[in-house]
Design a protein around this motif. Structure first.
Motif, short mmCIF file in Angstrom:
data_model
loop_
_atom_site.label_atom_id
_atom_site.label_comp_id
_atom_site.label_asym_id
_atom_site.label_seq_id
_atom_site.Cartn_x
_atom_site.Cartn_y
_atom_site.Cartn_z
N ASP A 33 0.83 -1.21 0.00
CA ASP A 33 0.00 0.00 0.00
C ASP A 33 0.86 1.26 0.00
O ASP A 33 0.51 2.26 -0.64
N ALA A 34 1.99 1.21 0.71
CA ALA A 34 2.89 2.38 0.73
C ALA A 34 3.47 2.65 -0.64
O ALA A 34 3.65 3.81 -1.03
N LEU A 35 3.73 1.59 -1.42
CA LEU A 35 4.24 1.78 -2.78
C LEU A 35 3.20 2.50 -3.64
O LEU A 35 3.55 3.42 -4.40
N ARG A 36 1.94 2.13 -3.52
CA ARG A 36 0.89 2.83 -4.27
C ARG A 36 0.83 4.31 -3.88
O ARG A 36 0.71 5.19 -4.74
N GLU A 37 0.89 4.58 -2.59
CA GLU A 37 0.82 5.96 -2.11
C GLU A 37 2.03 6.76 -2.59
O GLU A 37 1.89 7.94 -2.97
#
Length: 302
Positions: free
Chosen positions: A23-27
């Motif tokens: 999820d951090a990669l998407r953000e």
């Protein structure tokens, strides 16, 4: 039989951490202006797998360290005492048997983590780029240095990818040569993109992020020969001299062992000299990355 409750909780927390990193990669991609990108399924699996196996690999390394210390302690104790002192069985259990059990449980973890290392390095570099975009002042300067460090890790992972993923059988040198040449071209494209950070940071961050995403997607899909399109012009490929540096460090380290045996250095001093020269060899060969030589010392005689 289900595992004990603490072990189940640790596994669940580890899995949750891997999901959080995805999820951090998407953000981070949204922060860098790539909100339109939909992460492919195989890339999400690779990112999740990297952070999942990373913890097991760290536990594996810890067990190996404890085992080495435990064996040294047991050997030194038995060398100074004719009979095993009281409590020796407990030391053997906690510092030898348990680490051996942990090593057996996590035996495949380092190899699995290495397979996803390039994807993990790209994700970390994208996170560093996003930090630069959201900081200012002295914090931005530190973030720019973090980008440089992350890109260095990506370059190293690019050169190692063909050996880490093991997609080519031994003896197929023509494929290995093609993958090595492509890796040299990929690094030759990444370095100018990083150089442009000193001129136009926003444009350079966007360009660098696009390259990292392309590399991560191709690596996760096993396409190590197409990490970047052929349409990108490369003036001069960047070669990797890691094997030569490693060979130089090994030769210097083995030369130290031979010198100690020839000059009959006392045993009390020999251990300190060997350890010191191992560190000197690593620093001479790798500089600030000297820790990369430490795992190879365990493979050497002496």
């Amino acid at each position: 039989m289900p595992p004990p409750h603490p072990l189940r909780a640790w596994r669940r927390r580890r899995s949750e951490f891997a999901v959080e990193q995805t999820d951090a990669l998407r953000e981070n991609l949204r922060t860098l202006g790539y909100s339109w990108i939909v992460l492919p399924f195989h890339l999400r699996v690779a990112v999740h797998g990297y952070y999942l196996w990373m913890h097991r690999a760290a536990f594996h390394s810890f067990c190996r360290f404890v085992l080495a210390c435990g064996l040294a302690l047991v050997i030194a104790t038995l060398y100074h005492y004719e009979q095993a002192p009281p409590g020796m069985s407990g030391v053997f259990f906690w510092f030898v048997l348990l680490p051996l059990f942990g090593i057996g449980l996590t035996e495949i973890a380092p190899g699995r983590m290495r397979q996803y290392r390039l994807v993990g390095a790209c994700a970390a570099a994208i996170g560093a780029c996003a930090t630069v975009r959201t900081t200012a002042g002295s914090e931005r300067q530190r973030a720019l240095r973090a980008v440089s460090v992350s890109n260095r890790s990506v370059e190293r992972a690019v050169f190692r990818a063909r050996r880490a993923q093991r997609t080519v059988a031994r003896g197929r040198r023509f494929r290995q040569a093609a993958l090595r040449q492509h890796a040299e071209k990929v690094v030759a494209v990444l370095q100018p993109a990083e150089v442009r950070l000193d001129a136009n940071q926003d444009a350079a961050l966007e360009e660098l992020t696009g390259l990292l995403v392309r590399i991560a997607v191709s690596s996760a899909g096993g396409r190590l020969g197409a990490m970047l399109p052929d349409s990108i012009t490369v003036l001069k490929p960047v070669r990797s001299y890691e094997l030569l540096r490693m060979a130089a460090a090994v030769v210097l380290f083995l030369g130290t062992i031979v010198g100690i045996s020839v000059w009959e250095v006392p045993e009390i001093v020999a251990g300190t000299v060997i350890t010191g020269m191992a560190l000197v060899s690593a620093v001479v060969a790798f500089g600030s990355d000297w820790r990369r030589f430490v795992p190879f010392i365990e493979l050497l005689p002496g």
